[in-house]
Enzyme design. Structure first.
Site, PDB file in Angstrom:
ATOM      1  CE  LYS A  45      -3.636   0.356   3.402  1.00 56.89           C
ATOM      2  NZ  LYS A  45      -4.885   0.353   2.702  1.00 56.89           N
ATOM      3  N   GLY A  46       0.334   2.337  -0.598  1.00 62.42           N
ATOM      4  CA  GLY A  46       1.016   3.626  -0.562  1.00 62.42           C
ATOM      5  C   GLY A  46       1.255   4.062   0.876  1.00 62.42           C
ATOM      6  CG  ASN A  69      -8.677   4.095  -6.974  1.00 59.66           C
ATOM      7  OD1 ASN A  69      -8.274   4.750  -6.012  1.00 59.66           O
ATOM      8  ND2 ASN A  69      -7.889   3.729  -7.978  1.00 59.66           N
ATOM      9  CB  CYS A  70     -11.133   9.072  -5.799  1.00 59.60           C
ATOM     10  SG  CYS A  70     -12.701   9.017  -4.921  1.00 59.60           S
ATOM     11  CB  VAL A  71      -8.317   4.771  -2.295  1.00 59.58           C
ATOM     12  CG1 VAL A  71      -7.872   4.492  -0.861  1.00 59.58           C
ATOM     13  CG2 VAL A  71      -9.240   3.653  -2.786  1.00 59.58           C
ATOM     14  CB  CYS A 130      -1.372   9.289  -6.201  1.00 57.45           C
ATOM     15  SG  CYS A 130      -3.048   8.948  -5.610  1.00 57.45           S
ATOM     16  CB  ILE A 191       0.455   3.581 -16.713  1.00 60.64           C
ATOM     17  CG1 ILE A 191      -0.707   2.609 -16.907  1.00 60.64           C
ATOM     18  CG2 ILE A 191       1.192   3.821 -17.969  1.00 60.64           C
ATOM     19  CD1 ILE A 191      -1.782   3.086 -17.894  1.00 60.64           C
ATOM     20  N   GLY A 244      -3.921  -3.134 -16.437  1.00 61.14           N
ATOM     21  CA  GLY A 244      -4.910  -4.009 -17.061  1.00 61.14           C
ATOM     22  C   GLY A 244      -4.487  -5.448 -17.271  1.00 61.14           C
ATOM     23  N   GLY A 265      -2.703  -5.262 -10.688  1.00 57.02           N
ATOM     24  CA  GLY A 265      -3.480  -4.499  -9.713  1.00 57.02           C
ATOM     25  C   GLY A 265      -4.925  -4.933  -9.634  1.00 57.02           C
TER      26      GLY A 265
END
Ligand SMILES: Cc1cc2nc3c(=O)[nH]c(=O)nc-3n(C[C@H](O)[C@H](O)[C@H](O)COP(=O)(O)O)c2cc1C
Length: 302
Positions: A45-46, A69-71, A130, A191, A244, A265
């Protein structure tokens, strides 16, 4: 037996398949479902210097052949990682790589120098890409100067393998990759997600809390393959490809485009064991095609 091993600078991977940051937690959460030692590397995780709550919900939306996503880099901070997560993962026999983010070059460097002290973490992946945070994040990854400033600050304090994760939301990703290489990056990965948006037409509002989000999954694969191909021709350092990948054939496509290793991912959300299946599928494909080593296919498409 096909030799699947590859090297990313000093990092020797038993196979080229890794999990992508933010999609496989810290790995240990999946130890009952997936033989972690069979995964080439786990990119966790970041992680940021301080704890982050992330963005408000909703922060995920399904789209055709992908997800948004915009976690927003939710995590408990680097101290928590060092004290609580590291002891849990350090004896698992695969490579754990920490994905590092920050709001200034100094903060990236401070976080990286903390991780440098952890003996069993052989590499970091700097997330300068990000799209879901206001402070820093992608802002550094969209200009050569911004990317160079972060890599330069981190390179001064970080002594192990330094991977820089690039944003696709740029005009020339090859130029950004060159700027990172010039400041001492040992590898680039690409990417990160592509900026996108989805609208709930009944409520006439965006589906995500902050309006926009990062697109990932099969929808982005052709864009990612093209960018890996461009970057692999532009730099001397090894390129890690992602975007992808769902199957062994997808992974092979990235390697033929010039990737030395790959990350998976979004596919983990469908099948947490996908990395192991892709690794086994690659070995099978290579054997069927008379290859003794996976290195034989890296960059064969000129
Ligand atoms: C839910 C979610 C969280 C993510 N969090 C991070 C992160 O913390 N750091 C990072 O560098 N990339 C993050 N990413 C981006 C992925 O690591 C990856 O670059 C992207 O999803 C493209 O690969 P994929 O199509 O295989 O998912 C995240 C992606 C998703 C879907």
């Amino acid at each position: 037996m096909v030799d699947l091993s590859v090297n990313i600078h000093h990092l020797k991977l038993a196979n080229p398949v890794m999990t992508a940051s933010g999609t496989f937690g810290y790995g240990v959460e999946f130890s009952d479902l997936v033989p972690l030692e069979e995964i080439g590397g786990i990119i966790v995780k970041g992680t940021t210097l301080e704890r982050r709550e992330g963005n408000d919900y909703p922060r995920m939306a399904e789209t055709a052949s992908g997800m948004l996503n915009c976690v927003g880099l939710q995590n408990k901070g680097v101290d928590y990682f060092c004290e609580h997560i590291y002891p849990e993962i350090k004896d698992i026999p695969t490579h754990f790589i920490v994905n590092v983010s920050g709001s200034s070059p100094e903060r990236y460097a401070e976080c990286a120098s903390r991780i440098d002290e952890l003996e069993r973490i052989p590499a970091i992946e700097l997330n300068i890409s990000c799209p879901n945070v206001k402070d820093g994040g992608m802002a550094f990854g969209v200009t050569c100067e911004g990317a160079a400033s972060v890599v330069k600050a981190v390179r001064k304090v970080y002594h192990k393998t330094l991977i820089v994760k690039l944003s696709p939301n740029v005009t020339s990703i090859a130029d950004i990759a060159r700027a990172c290489e010039a400041e001492g990056a040992d590898s680039v990965s690409l990417i990160n997600t592509l900026m996108g948006m989805a609208i709930d037409i009944e409520h006439r509002c965006p589906k995500l809390s902050i309006g926009t989000g990062g697109l990932s999954g099969p929808a982005v694969k052709p864009v990612a393959v093209r960018m890996v191909h461009d970057v692999a021709k532009a730099v001397q350092i090894p390129v890690i490809g992602l975007g992808g990948i769902m199957t062994a054939e997808d992974a092979i496509e990235f390697m033929m485009a010039g990737a030395t290793a790959i990350e998976i991912g979004t596919a983990n959300f469908i099948d947490p064991a996908v990395t192991v299946k892709v690794k086994n599928g690659m070995a099978q494909w290579l054997e069927c095609h008379g290859c003794k080593s996976v290195k034989e296919i890296i960059g064969v498409v000129k």
